[in-house]
Enzyme design. Structure first.
Site, short mmCIF file in Angstrom:
data_model
loop_
_atom_site.label_atom_id
_atom_site.label_comp_id
_atom_site.label_asym_id
_atom_site.label_seq_id
_atom_site.Cartn_x
_atom_site.Cartn_y
_atom_site.Cartn_z
CG HIS A 143 -2.13 -0.83 1.07
ND1 HIS A 143 -3.35 -0.48 1.59
CD2 HIS A 143 -2.32 -1.99 0.42
CE1 HIS A 143 -4.25 -1.42 1.29
NE2 HIS A 143 -3.63 -2.34 0.58
CE1 TYR B 295 -6.29 4.21 10.39
CE2 TYR B 295 -5.67 4.27 8.06
CZ TYR B 295 -5.50 3.76 9.34
OH TYR B 295 -4.54 2.81 9.57
N PRO C 212 -4.92 0.80 18.19
CG PRO C 212 -6.81 -0.40 17.52
CD PRO C 212 -6.18 0.24 18.72
CE LYS D 96 3.32 3.74 13.33
NZ LYS D 96 3.92 3.39 12.04
CE1 TYR E 28 -1.63 4.28 8.96
CE2 TYR E 28 -0.40 3.24 7.17
CZ TYR E 28 -1.50 3.29 7.99
OH TYR E 28 -2.49 2.34 7.86
#
Length: 391
Positions: free
Chosen positions: A72, A201, A293, A297, A385
């Site tokens: 991704h 998200y 979550p 991580k 990220y």
């Protein structure tokens, strides 16, 4: 029985450490209180940073991940009814993440360990790390009604948040930091194609939502819910209907629903233990820290812990130097606190808090808008990220 390193816990952290140590020529035994099938039955997330991918390669457990994992290069932020893409690859100089379920990571590590003929003792009861402050630590456990002991040079506590290793440390020698969030994630796993090629998200007036995936035909979705909710009270149809209400029109149109394979609610917390070394016992993974979550991580921090520890133990046995062991706790915690900050920030940015009012909601929207319009802000999100470099 004797070994160089006794590893308590056969989750991904313990299994990865065992394999890295084996590759370095260091003998190890893994003890696990649950059965192998129980460990494999735990459904967890699976967004892998490059550091984790590299460690799985080093461990010889990356063949299936390379074939089936989904690279991704971006994520999408949904707010104000519109989606905005964060170009992880472009903003970080070519870095990305791989979506590959933690269950599959665990399975791969189990299989390579079995193929190497290494010892893993499942269903070990009453496991106790002993004498870890002295030169001759040992681990006692029960199996098939018999009491056994393993003499070792070091103990690695990879046994999770509720494990025995951290609990064996006297309270005056350990400091903990914790934040418990006033909501949980209701997760649903289904054999349906993902609604988007990249993770979404969502910050909405109805609460947070996440559209994730395990493969091109298996999806994982999450909804923010109060801690008072019970998974069994949510029918599949109720879940899909609520998810639709938290998506933008295009995603709502593309959403494919189906029967759930698994449904559960996970509470969210931030937790850190300091230090992570106690004599000849070292904590790693969830035994030492928990992150919400939202920032993806948890597994990655566990992998970096055992990467540091495997290198330090190889240095101890190969170079007769304890510099890595002495610096283990400090190196891990420097990385952990940065990940804790990012996970807390992502959680605060995307969720609706019970005590928050209209002002807080407007500030969230302003910050989200700033992130997608500012290259500096987008870059900061992207760098965290995909994973900060190992120190």
């Amino acid at each position: 029985m004797r070994t160089q390193v006794a590893i308590i816990g056969a989750g991904p952290a313990g299994l990865l450490l065992g394999q890295l140590l084996h590759k370095a020529g260091i003998d190890n035994i893994i003890l696990e209180q649950r059965s192998a099938s129980y460990v494999l039955g735990r459904i967890r997330a699976g967004v892998l940073e490059q550091v984790t991918v590299d460690l799985l390669e080093q461990a010889g457990a990356a063949v299936r991940m390379r074939a089936e994992g989904l690279p991704h290069q971006g994520i999408e932020l949904l707010f104000g009814g519109q989606r905005h893409r964060i170009d992880l690859h472009g903003l970080t100089g070519g870095k990305s993440v791989v979506v590959y379920g933690q269950t599959e990571v665990t399975r791969d590590l189990m299989e390579v360990r079995a193929a190497e003929g290494l010892t893993t003792i499942y269903e070990a009861a009453q496991v106790q790390p002993l004498d870890f402050d002295g030169p001759s630590p040992r681990v006692r456990y029960e199996k098939d009604g018999q009491v056994h002991e393993i003499a070792c040079d070091f103990i690695a506590g990879c046994d999770g948040f509720h494990g025995v290793c951290r609990a064996s440390v006297p309270a005056e020698r350990i400091r903990t930091f914790e934040k418990v969030y006033p909501f949980g994630w209701l997760g649903l796993l289904a054999d349906t194609p993902p609604v988007s090629d990249e993770l979404i998200y969502a910050n909405t007036e109805r609460g947070f939502a996440l559209c994730s995936q395990r493969s091109a035909q298996r999806s994982r979705y999450y909804l923010q819910v109060p801690l008072t909710e019970k998974a069994q009270d949510w029918s599949d149809e109720a879940f899909w209907q609520e998810l639709r209400l938290r998506l933008d029109p295009e995603a709502r149109e593309r959403l494919v629903t189906g029967p759930s394979l698994e449904k559960s609610i996970a509470p969210l917390r931030s937790f850190v233990t300091e230090p992570m070394r106690f004599g000849r016992m070292f904590l790693a993974g969830d035994a030492a820290h928990i992150v919400p979550p939202t920032g993806a991580k948890g597994l990655n921090l566990a992998a970096s812990d055992v990467g540091y520890l495997a290198h330090a133990l190889a240095q101890h046995y190969g170079e007769r130097s304890d510099a890595g062991l002495d610096g283990y706790s400090g190196r891990c915690l420097a990385r952990i606190w940065k990940a804790e900050r990012f996970s807390w920030w992502m959680t605060s940015l995307l969720h609706r808090f019970p005590e928050a009012g209209a002002f807080d909601a407007r500030v969230q929207q302003a910050e989200l808008d700033y992130i997608v319009r500012s290259q500096a802000a987008s870059t900061a999100l992207a760098e965290n990220y995909v994973g900060l470099p190992l120190a």
